[in-house]
Design a protein around this motif. Sequence first.
Motif, PDB file in Angstrom:
ATOM      1  N   GLU A  52      37.087 -49.223 -40.228  1.00 51.73           N
ATOM      2  CA  GLU A  52      35.951 -48.814 -40.948  1.00 51.73           C
ATOM      3  C   GLU A  52      36.570 -47.422 -41.899  1.00 51.73           C
ATOM      4  O   GLU A  52      36.245 -47.066 -42.458  1.00 51.73           O
ATOM      5  N   LEU A  53      38.054 -47.214 -41.124  1.00 52.72           N
ATOM      6  CA  LEU A  53      39.108 -46.343 -42.152  1.00 52.72           C
ATOM      7  C   LEU A  53      39.828 -46.801 -42.815  1.00 52.72           C
ATOM      8  O   LEU A  53      41.122 -45.272 -42.898  1.00 52.72           O
ATOM      9  N   ALA A  78      45.717 -52.789 -38.210  1.00 55.18           N
ATOM     10  CA  ALA A  78      46.824 -53.856 -39.722  1.00 55.18           C
ATOM     11  C   ALA A  78      47.636 -53.086 -40.431  1.00 55.18           C
ATOM     12  O   ALA A  78      47.745 -51.204 -40.283  1.00 55.18           O
ATOM     13  N   LEU A  79      48.851 -53.334 -40.971  1.00 59.22           N
ATOM     14  CA  LEU A  79      49.521 -52.876 -42.099  1.00 59.22           C
ATOM     15  C   LEU A  79      48.933 -53.352 -43.303  1.00 59.22           C
ATOM     16  O   LEU A  79      49.516 -54.410 -43.834  1.00 59.22           O
ATOM     17  N   GLU A  80      48.315 -52.178 -43.975  1.00 60.17           N
ATOM     18  CA  GLU A  80      48.142 -52.910 -45.151  1.00 60.17           C
ATOM     19  C   GLU A  80      48.584 -51.764 -46.434  1.00 60.17           C
ATOM     20  O   GLU A  80      48.734 -50.637 -46.050  1.00 60.17           O
ATOM     21  N   GLY A  81      48.529 -52.173 -47.855  1.00 57.08           N
ATOM     22  CA  GLY A  81      49.342 -51.101 -48.523  1.00 57.08           C
ATOM     23  C   GLY A  81      51.032 -51.543 -48.908  1.00 57.08           C
ATOM     24  O   GLY A  81      51.162 -52.091 -48.542  1.00 57.08           O
ATOM     25  N   GLU A  82      50.645 -50.763 -50.672  1.00 56.87           N
ATOM     26  CA  GLU A  82      52.100 -51.362 -50.771  1.00 56.87           C
ATOM     27  C   GLU A  82      53.198 -49.872 -50.020  1.00 56.87           C
ATOM     28  O   GLU A  82      52.223 -49.117 -49.636  1.00 56.87           O
ATOM     29  N   VAL A  83      54.088 -50.063 -49.304  1.00 62.13           N
ATOM     30  CA  VAL A  83      54.274 -49.039 -48.307  1.00 62.13           C
ATOM     31  C   VAL A  83      55.812 -48.176 -49.672  1.00 62.13           C
ATOM     32  O   VAL A  83      56.182 -48.519 -50.402  1.00 62.13           O
ATOM     33  N   GLY A  96      48.911 -59.136 -27.957  1.00 65.48           N
ATOM     34  CA  GLY A  96      47.287 -59.177 -27.706  1.00 65.48           C
ATOM     35  C   GLY A  96      47.021 -60.147 -28.954  1.00 65.48           C
ATOM     36  O   GLY A  96      47.990 -59.612 -30.658  1.00 65.48           O
ATOM     37  N   ASP A  97      45.813 -60.459 -28.761  1.00 63.40           N
ATOM     38  CA  ASP A  97      45.609 -60.770 -30.059  1.00 63.40           C
ATOM     39  C   ASP A  97      44.450 -59.107 -31.428  1.00 63.40           C
ATOM     40  O   ASP A  97      43.401 -58.680 -30.357  1.00 63.40           O
ATOM     41  N   LYS A  98      44.312 -58.717 -32.085  1.00 60.85           N
ATOM     42  CA  LYS A  98      44.304 -57.334 -32.389  1.00 60.85           C
ATOM     43  C   LYS A  98      42.937 -57.325 -33.067  1.00 60.85           C
ATOM     44  O   LYS A  98      42.069 -56.032 -33.896  1.00 60.85           O
ATOM     45  N   ILE A 101      43.140 -43.843 -49.108  1.00 61.09           N
ATOM     46  CA  ILE A 101      44.301 -45.047 -49.803  1.00 61.09           C
ATOM     47  C   ILE A 101      45.416 -44.915 -48.419  1.00 61.09           C
ATOM     48  O   ILE A 101      46.649 -45.807 -48.453  1.00 61.09           O
ATOM     49  N   PHE A 102      45.929 -43.873 -47.170  1.00 61.45           N
ATOM     50  CA  PHE A 102      46.599 -43.631 -46.526  1.00 61.45           C
ATOM     51  C   PHE A 102      46.494 -44.814 -44.874  1.00 61.45           C
ATOM     52  O   PHE A 102      44.687 -44.665 -44.656  1.00 61.45           O
ATOM     53  N   ASN A 103      47.188 -45.492 -45.217  1.00 65.39           N
ATOM     54  CA  ASN A 103      47.529 -46.394 -44.202  1.00 65.39           C
ATOM     55  C   ASN A 103      45.422 -46.683 -43.398  1.00 65.39           C
ATOM     56  O   ASN A 103      45.354 -46.445 -42.537  1.00 65.39           O
TER      57      ASN A 103
END
Length: 354
Positions: free
Chosen positions: A353-354, A36-41, A314-316, A344-346
């Motif tokens: 889980e991380l 996933a790409l998660e969080g404020e850039v 594909g399906d991640k 908080i990082f990536n």
Amino acid sequence: MDSELEKLSEAVREAGRSKRALRLRGGGTKDFYGQALEGEVHDTRGYNGIVAYEPSELVITARCGTTLADIETAMSGHGQLLAFEPPHFGDGATLGGTVAAGLSGPRRQAAGALRDFVLGVKVMDGRGEVLAFGGQVMKNVAGYDVSRLMAGSLGTLGIILEVSLKALPRPAAEATLRLELPEDKAIEQLNRWGGKPMPISASAWTGGELGVRLSGAAAAVAAAQKKIGGELVDREQGERFWAGIREQTDPFFRNDAPLWRISVPSATAPLKLPGEPLIEWGGALRWLCTRADARTVRDAAKRARGHATLFRGGDKAVGVFQPLGPALMKIHRELKREFDPQGIFNRGRMYPEL
């Protein structure tokens, strides 16, 4: 700490206090890679520039936002290169993103992986502190080569601020040969050549054709060319071919099926999976465009004592990276907790889980 780092440190501390996820991003050319790409850039390109380059010492140090193009241009002027041949995957690729992704190109089979060329790093941890390795040794991570640990961490442990890399001289001569061989014979031949002192710097097989690049002293390249045989490819055409393999612009990669990256022992026989394969690194890297399910691909890799990564498409939800056993996951969690206590990082970029 300069003003740019002060601002960055405050942003990190504030994110930690609020437990707000930060998505570390340079040129964004490898956004496709990972979960996933998660969080404020948080754009790292503002912290850039070559800090030091000593051609006579074969060492270059640059900040995270420095583009790969700028680094390679500076080195080219002195007849040097990054021997692990990192892929850019688009304009604007940065040094920080390159190290975080940990990817190496065709020359890896002879020169070694990106992590083998990392001499030192400066990172900012989840507390907003700047750490230099190896100088300062962090509690509970003694025994880890932290500089190399950052290679392939996908920004999950901290912001890679600065990297020192080993440079190598550009080969005096290069030649690309093309041979027609079936997959099994190509693997056998590559391993036979691999056991001899031949200056093979890259190889790529697909669709019944094997490309081999020779690099080194002119006499050594000429001698190997005679031993290997095949068709000598025009120099410019050869350079375009290897650039296409490195940057995945070769026709093989123009396929809408999911792309798997399978690492196996080099002598492994053809995996006989559905789809189209491309073999690199003397047989040790198998790219596969296939619609086969993840279990089928991963089971085949496991039987060969290797592992498989869903590289593109594909399906991640099936997991991009090889699932970790309990012991390895424990190590990952402990490292994450030590470097990034608030997570908080990536977040989730490597494993949910991380």
